[in-house]
Design a protein around this motif. Structure first.
Motif, PDB file in Angstrom:
ATOM      1  N   GLY A 327       0.704  -1.264   0.073  1.00 37.04           N
ATOM      2  CA  GLY A 327       0.100  -0.278   0.131  1.00 37.04           C
ATOM      3  C   GLY A 327       0.813   1.251  -0.102  1.00 37.04           C
ATOM      4  N   TYR A 328       0.301   2.315  -0.245  1.00 35.66           N
ATOM      5  CA  TYR A 328       0.894   3.434  -0.080  1.00 35.66           C
ATOM      6  C   TYR A 328      -0.071   4.678   0.620  1.00 35.66           C
ATOM      7  CZ  TYR A 328      -1.785   5.465  -3.993  1.00 35.66           C
ATOM      8  OH  TYR A 328      -2.953   6.009  -4.860  1.00 35.66           O
ATOM      9  N   ALA A 329       0.614   5.655   1.315  1.00 38.91           N
ATOM     10  CA  ALA A 329      -0.076   6.975   1.842  1.00 38.91           C
ATOM     11  C   ALA A 329       0.547   8.025   1.250  1.00 38.91           C
ATOM     12  CB  ALA A 329      -0.065   6.568   3.139  1.00 38.91           C
ATOM     13  N   THR A 330      -0.301   9.139   1.299  1.00 33.86           N
ATOM     14  CA  THR A 330       0.268  10.642   1.041  1.00 33.86           C
ATOM     15  C   THR A 330      -0.565  11.593   2.044  1.00 33.86           C
ATOM     16  OG1 THR A 330      -1.519  11.066  -0.633  1.00 33.86           O
ATOM     17  CG2 THR A 330       0.458  10.134  -1.404  1.00 33.86           C
ATOM     18  N   GLY A 331      -0.117  12.845   2.088  1.00 27.26           N
ATOM     19  CA  GLY A 331      -0.667  13.696   2.851  1.00 27.26           C
ATOM     20  C   GLY A 331       0.231  13.939   4.148  1.00 27.26           C
ATOM     21  N   ALA A 332      -0.063  15.293   4.892  1.00 26.55           N
ATOM     22  CA  ALA A 332       1.023  15.365   6.103  1.00 26.55           C
ATOM     23  C   ALA A 332       0.704  14.322   7.228  1.00 26.55           C
ATOM     24  CB  ALA A 332       0.546  16.775   6.377  1.00 26.55           C
ATOM     25  N   ALA A 333      -0.637  13.924   7.382  1.00 24.15           N
ATOM     26  CA  ALA A 333      -0.643  12.797   8.488  1.00 24.15           C
ATOM     27  C   ALA A 333      -0.080  11.449   8.203  1.00 24.15           C
ATOM     28  CB  ALA A 333      -2.405  12.779   8.370  1.00 24.15           C
ATOM     29  N   ALA A 334       0.185  11.254   6.962  1.00 27.27           N
ATOM     30  CA  ALA A 334       0.844   9.961   6.917  1.00 27.27           C
ATOM     31  C   ALA A 334       2.573   9.967   7.373  1.00 27.27           C
ATOM     32  CB  ALA A 334       1.102   9.600   5.237  1.00 27.27           C
ATOM     33  N   THR A 335       2.659   8.633   7.783  1.00 27.18           N
ATOM     34  CA  THR A 335       4.168   8.778   8.354  1.00 27.18           C
ATOM     35  C   THR A 335       4.904   7.056   7.876  1.00 27.18           C
ATOM     36  OG1 THR A 335       3.483   7.190  10.370  1.00 27.18           O
ATOM     37  CG2 THR A 335       3.294   9.525  10.660  1.00 27.18           C
TER      38      THR A 335
END
Length: 684
Positions: A327-335
């Motif tokens: 999976g992948y994640a974007t945005g300021a809340a992703a770590t």
């Protein structure tokens, strides 16, 4: 690395308090100014660290990049160093250091309460006397009345009447000196713009310009220009054992349950990251492995990988991969933490064999292989020279995640390649391609090189349990990579007890040998190199640890060996291009010498009698044999006869073969390996 003189332990815990002070309560511009003016000039660590008014950092090695950027100073301000680490070695890190004198737009804003000029405190070496900011009129010179008024000057005084007023002409000043007119009309401005200096504040500084900007590091990577070896694929297996890209291994485990004072778990380590002097703008990806601690045992396994991508505008994208995660994640809340980001509902699943574009420049392709293995390819800027390949095979330790209720493998075999376009700037626990660090060494995050020994016995190799990941632990690397580092003194007094029962060690070793022999076709005919030999060596320990926990019986041993070695070999056989990627010639700094004639007068020193055959076209195996027997030159004859030697004159005394005879190259011709090694192919 030992800190030569002070004996102070410089750890993340000491430093975190300084960082908090610095960022919350102090005006950055004053701190940076203090860094520029207070710290330089010290020639010993004792003087440097005792400096008042500014936190000063001592670099024992004057060739450290930060010391060089500071004009060769070994005593450098901590804020200056921190700015360099965060923004890059060529960034503006002192007030007014831009050519036009404007503040650096990337510098931290003024936010602290302290707006007065920095007070440097007493210096051990004598500081230059403070310069009075009115250089136009020197201190009152000894009144020039010694000259007896040679002749009345054409302009005596503006007042014609010689009345003895209180101060008509305090000094006769008979001579029209270059600076006459005692004070008739002071210069149009008392201080005409104190000599345009690059710095707005006239602080006394030994360096007129903040620092000479070093030559920008070339961003186009080319072998034999700014990196020296093609390198191996980085491979990780078991507890984990890491085969570095320059050859050689280390057995770094870390202590993934440890936390720093901020509550951050120290369990994520950069296996690939930009080298000292480079940033994520130069190399827009890094590879983090999250280690998982095995119960009461001291050793760990690789749980999953996070690939940290940096978009052109600086935004971060996190890609998560293991044999079971994708999976992948974007945005300021992703770590970088998969479990944390997934719990927040921010992870977008990847679908097998369906490429997606993220961040405008990254093409991500996930491939499901089977229930225990998966692959990932990331292509950057649609450039095949910027393609990252990652393969993960679950080995053992499939455990339940108490928070999510899901199970996943917490120990993997990993195969990871670095794109040629980034080999001149890639460092980390996987090693580097410079050719400067030997097979027993590692380049640390500050660019220094240290010996890192193999072994997982914490009593003999404490660096294997370094809580800061040999400088590549996520928090240390991003916040504190500034001091010369002692790799032998950060295991926090780990208590080590061998997790392998000595009573079954011999039986495990025999089973590892048997399983390797059982997979000879895959090991020798497809993979080549030293992959299977390395896996067999890892198996002796990893399978013993597992079998110790699962019953110590013959069945437990056979199952453990099959999981950590047998299935891993079978999985490695499916990796495209693995034979080229693990070819021992990739780490040799060698040259192709030519195709020479054969004769009984020609003599290689090895083998001493008969012929040593290797699998057809397996030049890697011939290279390995020559390296293991300490010979400089290798030759391959008739595709499978391997020879090694040191006396080049004797080896080549019959001269080069005529290419028109078509006896050179044979089946190696037109393959990527053709010119990779020393003399080979055809007849000598």
């Amino acid at each position: 690395m030992m800190n030569p003189s002070s004996g102070k332990e410089k750890t993340y815990y000491d430093l975190s308090a300084k960082v908090m002070e610095e960022e919350i309560g102090i005006d950055w511009w004053d701190v940076l100014n203090a860094d520029a003016t207070c710290c330089p000039g010290h020639s010993s660590e004792a003087d440097c660290v005792n400096e008042g008014g500014s936190s000063c950092v001592w670099f024992p090695k004057p060739n450290n990049d930060i010391a060089v950027a500071a004009g060769g100073e070994q005593c450098v301000g901590e804020s200056f160093v921190k700015c360099k680490r965060r923004n890059g070695i060529t960034s503006c890190c002192t007030p007014g250091c831009n050519p036009d004198g404007t503040p650096n737009p990337n510098a931290p804003p003024k936010s602290g309460p302290n707006s007065s000029p920095p007070n440097c405190g007493p210096k051990t070496p004598a500081t230059p006397a403070p310069v009075t900011p009115a250089p136009v009129t020197p201190a009152p010179t000894p009144r020039p009345t010694p000259r007896p008024t040679p002749a009345p000057t054409p302009r005596p005084t503006p007042r014609p009447t010689p009345n003895p007023t209180p101060r008509p002409t305090p000094r006769p000043t008979p001579n029209p000196t270059p600076r006459p007119t005692p004070r008739p009309t002071p210069a149009p401005t008392p201080r005409p713009t104190p000599r345009p200096t690059p710095r707005p504040t006239p602080a006394p500084t030994p360096r007129p310009t903040p620092r000479p900007t070093p030559e920008p590091t070339p961003l186009t990577c080319a072998q034999d220009v700014n990196y020296n070896i093609q390198g191996y694929a980085c491979q990780i297996s078991g507890d984990p054992h890491t085969k570095k890209v320059q050859g050689g291994k280390h057995d770094f485990q870390g202590q993934p349950l440890f936390k720093n004072l901020d509550g951050d778990t120290l369990n994520s380590f950069y296996y690939v990251a930009p080298c000292n002097g480079f940033t994520s703008q130069d190399m827009p990806y890094s590879v983090l492995a999250t280690h998982y601690h095995w119960g009461t045992r001291p050793v760990s396994g690789v749980d999953y990988f996070t690939i940290e991508l940096t978009a052109t505008g600086g935004d971060k994208i996190y890609v998560y991969i293991s044999s079971e995660l994708r999976g992948y994640a974007t945005g300021a809340a992703a770590t970088k933490d998969y479990d944390e980001t997934s719990a927040a509902g921010l992870v977008t699943p990847l679908v097998s064999n369906m490429p997606i574009i993220v961040g405008g420049r990254f093409e991500i392709t996930y491939t499901y292989k089977d229930a225990k293995s998966a692959g990932l390819v990331i292509k950057i800027d649609n450039d095949d020279n910027k393609k990252i390949n990652l393969y993960m095979k679950g080995q053992m330790n499939r455990e339940l995640n108490a928070d999510t209720g899901s199970q996943r493998y917490r120990m993997h075999y990993v195969y990871l390649t670095t794109p040629d376009a980034y080999k001149c700037m890639a460092c980390g626990l996987c090693g580097d391609y410079s050719g400067d660090a030997s097979t027993t060494q590692l380049v640390l995050c500050d660019g220094t090189i240290e010996d890192v020994r193999t072994g997982w016995d914490g009593n003999k190799t404490p660096e294997a349990y370094d809580i800061f990941g040999l400088t590549y632990e996520y928090n240390y690397f991003n916040d504190n990579c500034k001091y010369d580092y002692d790799i032998t003194n950060n295991n926090k007094n780990l208590y080590y007890e061998d997790p392998c029962d000595a009573g079954i060690a011999d039986a495990v070793e025999q089973e590892c040998q048997r399983v390797r022999a059982e997979n000879a076709q895959c090991c020798n005919g497809i993979i080549g190199g030293t992959v299977c030999a390395d896996l067999e060596e890892d198996c002796k320990f990893d399978a013993c640890v597992i079998a110790t926990d699962t019953g110590k019986t013959a069945d437990a041993i056979a199952e453990a060996v099959q999981q950590v070695m047998g299935e891993t070999i079978k999985g490695a056989c499916t990796i495209d291009g693995i034979a080229d990627a693990v070819n021992p010639g990739n780490v040799l700094l060698g040259n192709y010498l030519g195709c020479y004639q054969d004769s009984t007068q020609r003599r290689f020193e090895w083998p001493t009698s008969g012929v040593r055959r290797v699998d057809d076209y397996n030049t890697a195996e011939c290279v390995r044999l020559c390296v293991e027997n300490n010979y400089k030159y290798m030759g391959l004859q008739y595709d499978n006869e391997c020879f090694c030697g040191d006396d080049l004159d004797t080896i080549t005394n019959m001269g080069l073969r005529d290419p028109a005879e078509n006896q050179c190259g044979m089946k190696q011709l037109n393959t990527p390996q053709y010119n990779a090694y020393g003399c080979w192919g055809g007849s000598w």
